[in-house]
Design a protein around this motif. Structure first.
Motif, PDB file in Angstrom:
ATOM      1  N   ASP A 303       0.860  -1.165   0.000  1.00 47.38           N
ATOM      2  CA  ASP A 303       0.000   0.000   0.000  1.00 47.38           C
ATOM      3  C   ASP A 303       0.905   1.226   0.000  1.00 47.38           C
ATOM      4  O   ASP A 303       1.570   1.523   0.982  1.00 47.38           O
ATOM      5  N   SER A 305      -0.140   4.349  -0.634  1.00 48.14           N
ATOM      6  CA  SER A 305      -0.958   5.563  -0.661  1.00 48.14           C
ATOM      7  C   SER A 305      -0.323   6.694   0.145  1.00 48.14           C
ATOM      8  O   SER A 305      -0.401   7.851  -0.246  1.00 48.14           O
ATOM      9  N   SER A 311      -3.866   5.110  -5.066  1.00 46.11           N
ATOM     10  CA  SER A 311      -4.852   4.450  -4.229  1.00 46.11           C
ATOM     11  C   SER A 311      -4.797   2.935  -4.349  1.00 46.11           C
ATOM     12  O   SER A 311      -5.110   2.226  -3.419  1.00 46.11           O
ATOM     13  N   PRO A 313      -3.139  -0.794  -4.475  1.00 44.14           N
ATOM     14  CA  PRO A 313      -1.902  -1.436  -4.025  1.00 44.14           C
ATOM     15  C   PRO A 313      -1.076  -1.933  -5.207  1.00 44.14           C
ATOM     16  O   PRO A 313      -1.596  -2.196  -6.284  1.00 44.14           O
ATOM     17  N   THR A 326       6.021   2.515   3.106  1.00 42.74           N
ATOM     18  CA  THR A 326       4.929   1.768   2.486  1.00 42.74           C
ATOM     19  C   THR A 326       4.512   0.628   3.413  1.00 42.74           C
ATOM     20  O   THR A 326       5.293   0.146   4.226  1.00 42.74           O
ATOM     21  N   LEU A 329       1.114  -5.502   2.720  1.00 41.61           N
ATOM     22  CA  LEU A 329      -0.251  -5.949   2.978  1.00 41.61           C
ATOM     23  C   LEU A 329      -0.404  -7.460   3.099  1.00 41.61           C
ATOM     24  O   LEU A 329      -0.993  -7.950   4.051  1.00 41.61           O
ATOM     25  N   ARG A 464      -9.517   4.093   1.462  1.00 39.47           N
ATOM     26  CA  ARG A 464      -9.905   2.686   1.538  1.00 39.47           C
ATOM     27  C   ARG A 464     -11.032   2.452   0.550  1.00 39.47           C
ATOM     28  O   ARG A 464     -11.973   3.236   0.479  1.00 39.47           O
ATOM     29  N   HIS A 490      -5.598  -7.349   2.462  1.00 38.74           N
ATOM     30  CA  HIS A 490      -5.693  -6.493   1.291  1.00 38.74           C
ATOM     31  C   HIS A 490      -6.910  -5.559   1.411  1.00 38.74           C
ATOM     32  O   HIS A 490      -7.965  -5.991   1.858  1.00 38.74           O
ATOM     33  N   PRO A 491      -6.773  -4.296   1.054  1.00 37.70           N
ATOM     34  CA  PRO A 491      -7.885  -3.362   1.227  1.00 37.70           C
ATOM     35  C   PRO A 491      -9.149  -3.800   0.504  1.00 37.70           C
ATOM     36  O   PRO A 491     -10.249  -3.575   0.990  1.00 37.70           O
TER      37      PRO A 491
END
Lengths: 760, 49
Positions: A303, A305, A311, A313, A326, A329, A464, A490-491
Motif C-alpha cells: 500500500d 498511498s 490508491s 496497491p 509503504t 499488505l 480505503r 488487502h484493502p
C-alpha cells in the motif's frame, strides 16, 4: 456513559490494518525506573470523559504485572508503571495494549522526547504565580496609600512595595526583557520593547520618588502590568503545548524497529536508527517498511498511498525496489536494506521540506505588526510629553513623572491580551470540534486564505476502497467471497467484508497467494478470489476501476468493483468552502482518470494529477506567485513538502508522521467538514482580534490625553488598565457563544461529532 | 502605626503561604491533567489518588 467506548472506537485514527506493536517494540520504548520497574507511555486518543478514565484504569489495574496506571485526560495519554518480572516470568507489555483495545479504545505507543516544550510552560506558570503574588500584595498597600496614608506610613508602604516589586520584576519580567533585547539587537522592535521599557522606567521612577518621600509611586502599575501580560503569554504557550502533545501522541506510521536476519540465520529486533545498508530485514504482512530496500524473496502487495498518493496497491516480487513508509499488505518479505533510515526516501522528503519553507517564515504575527507602528508612536508621545512639560514648567522631576504615566497608560496591556485570549478561546472551540491548532500564527494565517488545495487519496477520500456494485452480486457469492476475504489484509478484501457484514466461516483449506488473491479448496471445487488473471486464468479488458473476481474452478461467479470511498461530508464541505468564497483545487499524485472522475463528482473544475512531491510544492508556489494565499490539506508523505510550502496547512489525524508534523492544523474526526469549520472559526477569531484592537486603541484615545495633561495618578492608571483588559477578555469570550452564521459554520461542529459516532 | 509592625508581616506571610501552596501543587503535578481532575471528583470508586 457507555457511549464513550463506542465513540472512542469510531475515532478513525490509525486505521488501515495497523497491527498492535510487538512486545519488543514496547520494551524498546519503555523507560527503566530502577528496582525492576519500567514505565510505558501510551497515547489513547479516544478517552474523553470520566467513564473512559475509570474503564481504562480498571482494565489495567486488574493485571498483576502493573504497579500503577494513570490516565491523563488533557493529553489523552496513559502512563503505566510495570514490573519487569512477575513470579519468575518476563512481562509482556503488548498485553497492556490488548487490555486497552479490548475495552474499545485504540492505543498507540507514544514517542518519547517530544516533551521539550513543557519546561517553558512551567517557567511561565511560575512567573504568573510570582507576579500575581507581588501584584496583590502591592495593590493592598497601594489601596492604603490611596485612601489617605501619609508621611512616614506612606513611605513605609512604598518601601515595602519596592522590596516586593524588585525581585518580582526581575524574576517574572525576564521573558519580556530577553525578548525585547533580542528584538533590539537585531534592529527590530516588537511588543515587548514598550513593555520592558514601561516596566523598568516606572520602577526606577517610583524608587526615586520613594527615596525623595514623594506622593506617587507606580509599583502596583508595573507589577500588575506584568501579571496581565504574563497571563496572555502563558495562554498563548498553553495552546501550542496542548496541540503538540495531542498531535505527537497519535499513531506513528513509521515503525520503531525491524527484525534483522543475520547471515548465520539468527534474528534480532533492532531500532530503526541502527539498521545499516546491506542488512537483511524480515517484514511480516501488516508491517510498515522501515527503510528503502530491495526485495530478496517473497511476493506481496504494498500500500503506497501514504508515500505517493496512489490508491491501488502495487504488487512486488524479488528484485523490486521498495520505499520506506509503504505498508506491506499480504505476504512476508525479506528485504536487503539499500539505505539507512536517515538516507531513505523520507530523508529526501525532509530535504524538500526544508527548501520549501514558505509563507510561515515570512509571516509576522498581527501583534508584532501592530507593535511596529505602536511602539515608536508611544515612545515618541512619552518623549514629547517630557519635553513639553520641561518647556512649560522647567521641572525635570515632574516632567519625568508625567512621561512615565504616559508610558504606563499606553503600555499595550490590552493589546498583549487582545490576541492570545481570542486565540485560546478559538483553539478551545476547535479542539471541541476535533481540530488541533499548532500555534496562534497558524490561526491568523488561516483567516487570510482565499484558495484551498486538496490532496486526493487520504484527504478527499479515506484511502480505503468501497464495493460499488453490491446490488449486482448474489448474496451467496458475496458470502463466499467474504469468507475468503477474512483471510487477507488487502484493502479490497476488507471492503468485501464490510459489504457482507457477518461472515460465516468456510470449512476448507485456505491460502493467500501474495500479489494474486486467495484460494480455497472445498468439496465443491477450488474457489478463487483475486485478480482476473489469477481467478479465471485469462486477462480481461482493462477497466479504470479496481476489481476482484470470485471464481469456482476458473469459472467466473461474480465480479466485484470498487472505488475509493469519499471522506464523510466531502461534498457538503466543498460546497461550504465555495460559500466561504474560496476556490478549490485538487493536487493528486494518483493517475489522471481516477482524479478526473473524483473532480467531476465533487464539481471541482481545477485539478492536477500525477504530481510528484516537488510538483505539489511548485503548484503551491504558483498559487503564491499569483498573489493568492493557499491552505493545503493533505496527508501523505508526498504532501509534506507542499504542506510546508503553503501559506497554512491542515492534515487529518490519519496522516503520515511527517505530514502531521508539517501541518499547522490536524483534524481528529473523519468528516472533511473540519476544514470549513476551522476556516470559519479562524475568520471569526480574526474579526474579534480586530475588534479588540479597536477597543484597545479607543481606550488609549480617551486615556492618553488625561495622562499627557498630568492628571493620571497611580489610582487612575490602575482602574483604566484593569477595565481595558477586562473589556478585551469579555469580548474574546463572545467566540464561545455559538452564533449561527450565513455559512453554516456553527452547524458544522455538531455534524462532525455525530458523524464520527455513527461510522462505528 | 504600632499595629502595622505585625499586621504587615502577617499579610505578607499569608500571601507567601498561598504562593508556596501553589508552587507545591504545581510541582507535585496537580496541574498536569485539569480535564481529568474535573471528572475524577465524580468517580464513586474511591481508589488511589
Amino acid at each position: 456513559m457507555s457511549c464513550c467506548a463506542v465513540g472512542a472506537a469510531s475515532m478513525t485514527v490509525a486505521e488501515g490494518g495497523q497491527a498492535l506493536p510487538a512486545s519488543e517494540e514496547l520494551w524498546l520504548a519503555s523507560r527503566e525506573l530502577g528496582g525492576g520497574l519500567r514505565q510505558t507511555e501510551l497515547s489513547v486518543p479516544g478517552v474523553h470523559c470520566g467513564a473512559c478514565i475509570a474503564t481504562i484504569e480498571g482494565a489495567l489495574r486488574d493485571r498483576p504485572e502493573i504497579e500503577r496506571a494513570r490516565v491523563n485526560l488533557s493529553s489523552r495519554r496513559v502512563s503505566i508503571v510495570w514490573r519487569e518480572e512477575v513470579a519468575g516470568s518476563r512481562s509482556d507489555p503488548s498485553e497492556f495494549m490488548r487490555a486497552i483495545a479490548e475495552r474499545g479504545y485504540q492505543a498507540h505507543l507514544f514517542s518519547p522526547g517530544v516533551d521539550a516544550g513543557d519546561d517553558l510552560l512551567k517557567q511561565l506558570i511560575l512567573a504568573v504565580a510570582v507576579s500575581g503574588f507581588a501584584a496583590t500584595n502591592i495593590m493592598l498597600l497601594s489601596v492604603s496609600v490611596w485612601s489617605g496614608a501619609d508621611a512616614a506610613t506612606r513611605d513605609l508602604f512604598h518601601w515595602i512595595s519596592a522590596l516586593i516589586a524588585g525581585p518580582a520584576l526581575i524574576y517574572a519580567g525576564r521573558f519580556f526583557y530577553q525578548s525585547a533585547w533580542n528584538a533590539l539587537r537585531n534592529g527590530r522592535t516588537n511588543m515587548d520593547v514598550p513593555i520592558a521599557l514601561a516596566v523598568t522606567l516606572s520602577y526606577g521612577m517610583s524608587l526615586y520618588e520613594t527615596i525623595g518621600h514623594g506622593d506617587h509611586a507606580w509599583f502596583d502599575a508595573s507589577v500588575t502590568l506584568l501579571f496581565f501580560l504574563l497571563i496572555g503569554r502563558t495562554l498563548d504557550h498553553m495552546m501550542r503545548d496542548r496541540a503538540r502533545s495531542a498531535v505527537s501522541g497519535l499513531a506513528r506510521l513509521s515503525p520503531r524497529g525491524a527484525t534483522i536476519l543475520h547471515p548465520d540465520g539468527s534474528r534480532e529486533y533492532r531500532s530503526i536508527e541502527e539498521i545499516k545498508a546491506g542488512e537483511c530485514l524480515m517484514i511480516a504482512a501488516g508491517e510498515r517498511i522501515p527503510v528503502d530496500g530491495r526485495v530478496l524473496s517473497g511476493t506481496s502487495d504494498l500500500d503506497r498511498s501514504v508515500v505517493s498518493g496512489e490508491s491501488a496497491p502495487v504488487t512486488v516480487a524479488a528484485g523490486d525496489a521498495v520505499q520506506a513508509g509503504t505498508l506491506n499488505l499480504t505476504g512476508p518479505l525479506t528485504l536487503k536494506a539499500t539505505a539507512a533510515a536517515r538516507d531513505s526516501f523520507l530523508a529526501e522528503i525532509m530535504g524538500l521540506m526544508e527548501a520549501a519553507e514558505g509563507g510561515r517564515a515570512r509571516y509576522r504575527r498581527i501583534a508584532d505588526r501592530a507593535a511596529r507602528y505602536y511602539s515608536p508612536a508611544v515612545h515618541l508621545l512619552a518623549l514629547l510629553t517630557f519635553v513639553g512639560w520641561i518647556l512649560v514648567e522647567g521641572d525635570i522631576r515632574h516632567a519625568m513623572l508625567v512621561a512615565v504615566a504616559v508610558l504606563i497608560i499606553t503600555c499595550p496591556c490590552a493589546l498583549g491580551l487582545a490576541v492570545p485570549v481570542v486565540q485560546v478561546v478559538a483553539a478551545g472551540r476547535l479542539f471541541q470540534g476535533g481540530v488541533m491548532v499548532k500555534d496562534g500564527s497558524a490561526m491568523e494565517r488561516l483567516a487570510e486564505i482565499d484558495t484551498v488545495l486538496l490532496d486526493k487519496t487520504g484527504t478527499l477520500t479515506v484511502g480505503r476502497p468501497r464495493l460499488v456494485n453490491a446490488h449486482e452480486i448474489t448474496p451467496g457469492a458475496l458470502a463466499t467471497a467474504a469468507a475468503l476475504a477474512v483471510h487477507s489484509r488487502h484493502p479490497l478484501a476488507s471492503a468485501i467484508q464490510d459489504a457482507a457484514g457477518a461472515v460465516s466461516p468456510l470449512a476448507c483449506d485456505i491460502r493467500e497467494i501474495p500479489g494474486a488473491g486467495i484460494e480455497a479448496k472445498t468439496v465443491n471445487g477450488v474457489y478463487r478470489l483475486g485478480s482476473r488473471d489469477f481467478a479465471v486464468a485469462e486477462p480481461g479488458p482493462e477497466s479504470g476501476q479496481s476489481e476482484a473476481i470470485l471464481s469456482l474452478d476458473h469459472r467466473e461467479l461474480a465480479c466485484f468493483r470498487f472505488e475509493d470511498r469519499l471522506r464523510p461530508a466531502a461534498y457538503e464541505s466543498i460546497k461550504a468552502l465555495g460559500r466561504l468564497g474560496l476556490s478549490t483545487v485538487i493536487l493528486s499524485g494518483d493517475r489522471e482518470p481516477v482524479v478526473a472522475a473524483l473532480a467531476r463528482k465533487l464539481k471541482i473544475a481545477n485539478w492536477h494529477a500525477e504530481l510528484s512531491p516537488r510538483g505539489k510544492v511548485e503548484a503551491c508556489a504558483a498559487v503564491a506567485e499569483e498573489g493568492r494565499r493557499a491552505l493545503m490539506v493533505g496527508d501523505g508523505i508526498n504532501d509534506a513538502p507542499a504542506l510546508r510550502a503553503a501559506h497554512v496547512s491542515m492534515a487529518p489525524a490519519t496522516a503520515a508522521d511527517v505530514g502531521r508534523q508539517a501541518a499547522d492544523f490536524v483534524f481528529m474526526h473523519s468528516p472533511l467538514s473540519a476544514v470549513p469549520f476551522a476556516i470559519e472559526t479562524a475568520r471569526r477569531a480574526g474579526r474579534l482580534i480586530r475588534q479588540n484592537f479597536v477597543l484597545a486603541i479607543g481606550y488609549n484615545i480617551v486615556a492618553v490625553p488625561i495622562a499627557i495633561l498630568g492628571y493620571a495618578t497611580p489610582l487612575v492608571a490602575a482602574v483604566a488598565m484593569s477595565t481595558s483588559s477586562l473589556v478585551v477578555v469579555v469580548n474574546a469570550l463572545r467566540l464561545k457563544a455559538t452564533v449561527p452564521t450565513a455559512t453554516g459554520g456553527a452547524e458544522i461542529l455538531p455534524l462532525s461529532l455525530t458523524a464520527s459516532r455513527t461510522t462505528a | 502605626m504600632n499595629t502595622l509592625i505585625y499586621l504587615i508581616p502577617i499579610a505578607l506571610i499569608l500571601g507567601g503561604l498561598g504562593l508556596a501552596a501553589f508552587l507545591w501543587a504545581l510541582k507535585s503535578g496537580q496541574y498536569e491533567d485539569l480535564d481529568g481532575a474535573s471528572w475524577r471528583v465524580l468517580d464513586d470508586e474511591d481508589c488511589r489518588p
